[in-house]
Design an enzyme around this catalytic site. Structure first.
Site, PDB file in Angstrom:
ATOM      1  CE  LYS A 228      34.460  36.612  39.492  1.00  0.00           C
ATOM      2  NZ  LYS A 228      34.482  36.373  38.049  1.00  0.00           N
TER       3      LYS A 228
ATOM      4  NE  ARG B 135      35.297  43.447  35.745  1.00  0.00           N
ATOM      5  CZ  ARG B 135      34.396  43.093  36.651  1.00  0.00           C
ATOM      6  NH1 ARG B 135      34.627  42.054  37.442  1.00  0.00           N
ATOM      7  NH2 ARG B 135      33.271  43.766  36.774  1.00  0.00           N
TER       8      ARG B 135
END
Length: 334
Positions: free
Chosen positions: A279, A314
């Protein structure tokens, strides 16, 4: 709730007599950080924590889709979208998606999360029919190719229904079951494990000046309320995973504040999922502009989450995360 209790998680082999396990796993705690909206944080001994809170933190988590939540798991991200922020377009063809799913399992993933609608910042909602067309054939083929649980990453009941019909075992809703009111009752009826994620607004607008009174406690309160909402619909707490939604309506300082105290969410009595892989905040801190090159930063964040007892990581980079996690566990176990 005026006070919030965060177990200070440790993995030392020697522990005091009063120590309790964290969620029935290898980690333990004997001290707790007491948080409040109106006073500075303070560390208190476990004896000063309400017994029901201690019990909720310490209780072993039930298996999720057959997976033992007493140890950390790596969930492989399989986006079958043309526009996801990191791997958009790579797995649109079902055969390519299934090959990638097989590869992730071979590398150590114990769950695969299939998504057909991008949730990157600025992404627009796509029609239900398009999302089903992307995910249904992939899940059907993947179900025959791998034996691990398959999660459908969707906000929409119709998409979940089609995915479960093809063999999906878990529903992962990035809206925290606020987008489609038919989704939670469907999951309750089918007895499905679910993941509640926090997001501030829709993907299209979530990164436009997100604001919180206290990001950690605001996210906690949202997840706590949604857990009760699902329980009232018939989804028991032991089938609920909570995800604070790193990067979903959160600036750099918001993400770091949550990750720094992620063990707070053990107080909900649910398994915790963290999805920080590749991210933007990792790129900002590391100086790595290209999302696909943020592997090392992503692995570092995953290990930091595991060190606070997070059960599900994840990730895009399954092989690297599994290798790092196995070495981290070996060191912790002496």
């Amino acid at each position: 709730m005026s006070h919030y209790y965060r177990p200070i998680v440790r993995f030392d082999l020697t522990r005091p007599a009063e120590a309790q396990p964290v969620a029935g796993g290898k980690g333990w705690f004997s001290d707790v950080e007491c948080l409040c909206r109106t006073a500075p944080p303070r560390v208190i001994p476990i004896a000063d924590v309400p017994p029901d809170v201690v019990a909720r933190i310490a209780a072993p988590r039930a298996d999720i889709a057959g997976l033992d939540m007493g140890r950390p798991h790596v969930m492989g991200i399989l986006n079958v979208t043309p526009d996801s922020f990191s791997d958009g377009g790579r797995h649109e063809v079902p055969a390519m998606a299934v090959a990638r799913g097989r590869q992730m399992v071979a590398h150590g993933a114990t769950m695969i999360d299939v998504g057909g609608e991008s949730s990157r910042p600025g992404a627009q909602t796509i029609p239900v029919e398009a999302e089903i067309a992307r995910t249904e054939p992939v899940i059907g083929a993947l179900r025959h190719a791998v034996s691990v649980p398959i999660s459908i990453d969707t906000r929409k009941a119709a998409v979940a229904r089609a995915a479960v019909g093809q063999g999906a075992n878990v529903v992962n809703d990035v809206s925290g079951f606020t987008y489609d009111r038919a989704l939670a009752p469907f999951c309750a009826t089918k007895g499905l494990p679910v993941c509640i994620m926090h997001a501030l607004g829709d993907p299209e607008t979530m990164q436009v000046s997100p604001r919180y009174d206290d990001v950690l406690l605001d996210v906690y309160d949202f997840l706590a309320a949604q857990v009760v909402f699902l329980e009232n619909l018939g989804v028991p707490r032991d089938r609920i995973i909570v995800d604070p939604g790193i990067g979903f309506g959160k600036k750099l300082d918001h993400n770091l504040a949550i990750l720094n105290r992620i063990s707070l969410f053990h107080s909900l009595g649910c398994a915790i999922l963290v999805g920080a892989s590749r991210k933007k905040f990792i790129g900002t801190l590391s100086g790595v502009e290209t999302a696909g090159e943020r592997v090392l930063g992503s692995v570092a964040v995953a290990l930091a989450a595991a060190a606070q007892g997070v059960q599900i990581l994840r990730v895009h980079d399954v092989q690297e995360t599994c290798q790092a996690l196995s070495l981290w566990q070996a060191v912790q176990n002496g």
